[in-house]
Write an enzyme that holds these catalytic residues in place. Sequence first.
Site, mmCIF file in Angstrom:
data_model
loop_
_atom_site.group_PDB
_atom_site.id
_atom_site.type_symbol
_atom_site.label_atom_id
_atom_site.label_comp_id
_atom_site.label_asym_id
_atom_site.label_seq_id
_atom_site.Cartn_x
_atom_site.Cartn_y
_atom_site.Cartn_z
ATOM 1 N N GLY A 12 0.828 -1.211 0.000
ATOM 2 C CA GLY A 12 0.000 0.000 0.000
ATOM 3 C C GLY A 12 0.854 1.248 0.000
ATOM 4 O O GLY A 12 1.916 1.275 0.620
ATOM 5 N N GLY A 113 5.067 -7.248 3.775
ATOM 6 C CA GLY A 113 4.919 -8.124 2.601
ATOM 7 C C GLY A 113 6.084 -7.969 1.642
ATOM 8 O O GLY A 113 6.792 -8.946 1.333
ATOM 9 N N ASP A 136 0.632 2.097 8.982
ATOM 10 C CA ASP A 136 0.175 1.381 10.179
ATOM 11 C C ASP A 136 1.194 1.425 11.317
ATOM 12 O O ASP A 136 0.853 1.150 12.466
ATOM 13 C CB ASP A 136 -0.113 -0.090 9.848
ATOM 14 C CG ASP A 136 -1.098 -0.236 8.719
ATOM 15 O OD1 ASP A 136 -1.918 0.673 8.530
ATOM 16 O OD2 ASP A 136 -1.038 -1.263 8.011
ATOM 17 N N ARG A 285 -4.265 7.584 3.550
ATOM 18 C CA ARG A 285 -3.056 7.216 2.815
ATOM 19 C C ARG A 285 -2.646 8.264 1.790
ATOM 20 O O ARG A 285 -1.462 8.400 1.462
ATOM 21 C CB ARG A 285 -3.275 5.882 2.111
ATOM 22 C CG ARG A 285 -3.373 4.693 3.012
ATOM 23 C CD ARG A 285 -2.443 3.585 2.563
ATOM 24 N NE ARG A 285 -2.679 3.146 1.210
ATOM 25 C CZ ARG A 285 -3.234 1.982 0.888
ATOM 26 N NH1 ARG A 285 -3.629 1.153 1.821
ATOM 27 N NH2 ARG A 285 -3.382 1.638 -0.368
HETATM 28 O O1 F6P Z 1 -1.249 -1.374 5.405
HETATM 29 C C1 F6P Z 1 -1.795 -0.153 5.035
HETATM 30 C C2 F6P Z 1 -3.284 -0.240 4.899
HETATM 31 O O2 F6P Z 1 -3.775 1.044 4.555
HETATM 32 C C3 F6P Z 1 -4.018 -0.782 6.123
HETATM 33 O O3 F6P Z 1 -4.152 0.152 7.153
HETATM 34 C C4 F6P Z 1 -5.304 -1.236 5.499
HETATM 35 O O4 F6P Z 1 -5.877 -2.277 6.267
HETATM 36 C C5 F6P Z 1 -4.886 -1.747 4.150
HETATM 37 O O5 F6P Z 1 -3.641 -1.140 3.861
HETATM 38 C C6 F6P Z 1 -5.854 -1.452 3.027
HETATM 39 O O6 F6P Z 1 -5.380 -2.056 1.876
HETATM 40 P P1 F6P Z 1 -5.953 -1.747 0.437
HETATM 41 O O7 F6P Z 1 -5.289 -0.522 -0.078
HETATM 42 O O8 F6P Z 1 -5.616 -2.960 -0.355
HETATM 43 O O9 F6P Z 1 -7.440 -1.534 0.559
#
Ligand code: F6P
Length: 358
Positions: A12, A113, A136, A285
């Site tokens: 992410g 990951g 996170d 984000r």
């Molecule tokens: O690890 C970062 C994060 O934003 C988490 O807080 C959240 O659970 C996950 O990624 C969401 O992932 P995606 O962008 O695949 O929806």
Amino acid sequence: MIQRVAVLTGGGDAPGLNAVIRAIVKTAVREYGIEVIGFRDGFKGVMENRVTLLTEAEVSGILPRGGTILGTTNRDNPFHYQVAEGKFEDRSDQCIETIKEYADALIVIGGDGSLSIGYDLAQKGLHVVGCPKTIDNDLAVGQAKTFGFDTAYAFATEALDRLHATAESHHRIIVLEVMGRYAGHIALHAGLAGGADVILLPEIPFTYEKIIAKINERLSQNKRFSLVVVAEGAKPLGGEMVVQKVITQSTDPIRLGGIGEVVARELERRTGIESRVTVLGHLQRGGSPTPYDRILATRYGVAAMDLAARGQFGYVVSLDGEHLKPVPLAEVAKGIRKVDVEGELVKAARKIGICLGD
Ligand code: F6P
């Protein structure tokens, strides 16, 4: 001495990724005379041979920009690569060959990951340096504080400030659901900074009785509204986390989300107080990194490039207190770092009367 280094962003996105890329390129070019190439979209770009030369011109002006100019993906693990619908193969040799074709070393900017993939590639002989990233703040790499976290919880704090005004005006319970996967760092920090009345963390299973006791305590003080911050991974005592979807190709297939709605509905049903929920989601984000994250990301980029240039492979740069230090990539395999439920922050929250649901 290496001549060329490759860089990719995986998992992410997090505010500050561009600042890291910029710092890597500037340090490589100015300090070491090393050329930098970028793989597009994380390991997917490696598997599909998609590269771009990263010059100083290429990274000019990107310091305050959210996202990543290289693109990213949290799928496409070369060790478990999808070659057809439902069919996966280990394509790690192909991955290593491609990287070696372009560069002498790889800097992986990623969370658990991508860094785990980096570690596995390093085990097979690839020269890898890691740079920890996640909003996170849950990476178990030394004491690593990750860039993106400060921006994420600053935004959640601002959201709480805004919700405070409307909750108070309407005498409502407002539940704010924040990200963080299986760790409650964003919820705890934002809840403390934003003056939440209740903070629900994945690390501390909650009961509705305890939350309602807090709401009643406030009512008895003539405070007719309450703010509840809930981490997406929070769960009731004896209950389960709320899973939003499962993405099988991802290194971490579970996507959490939805607990905020569940909590708001249940609190309204039990208290009769009108309740609303706000899910911050990916707003946490995106956006420009805070000054703190810009500096941290720049320091990480410089330190990662220093390691690569010195031939110190198999390490992740990590912020320990005030200082950066290299930590073995193997540490990533230890799992995630959760909120310390006996830690000073949790204790401080309890002492000032914040309900943690237990
Ligand atoms: O690890 C970062 C994060 O934003 C988490 O807080 C959240 O659970 C996950 O990624 C969401 O992932 P995606 O962008 O695949 O929806």
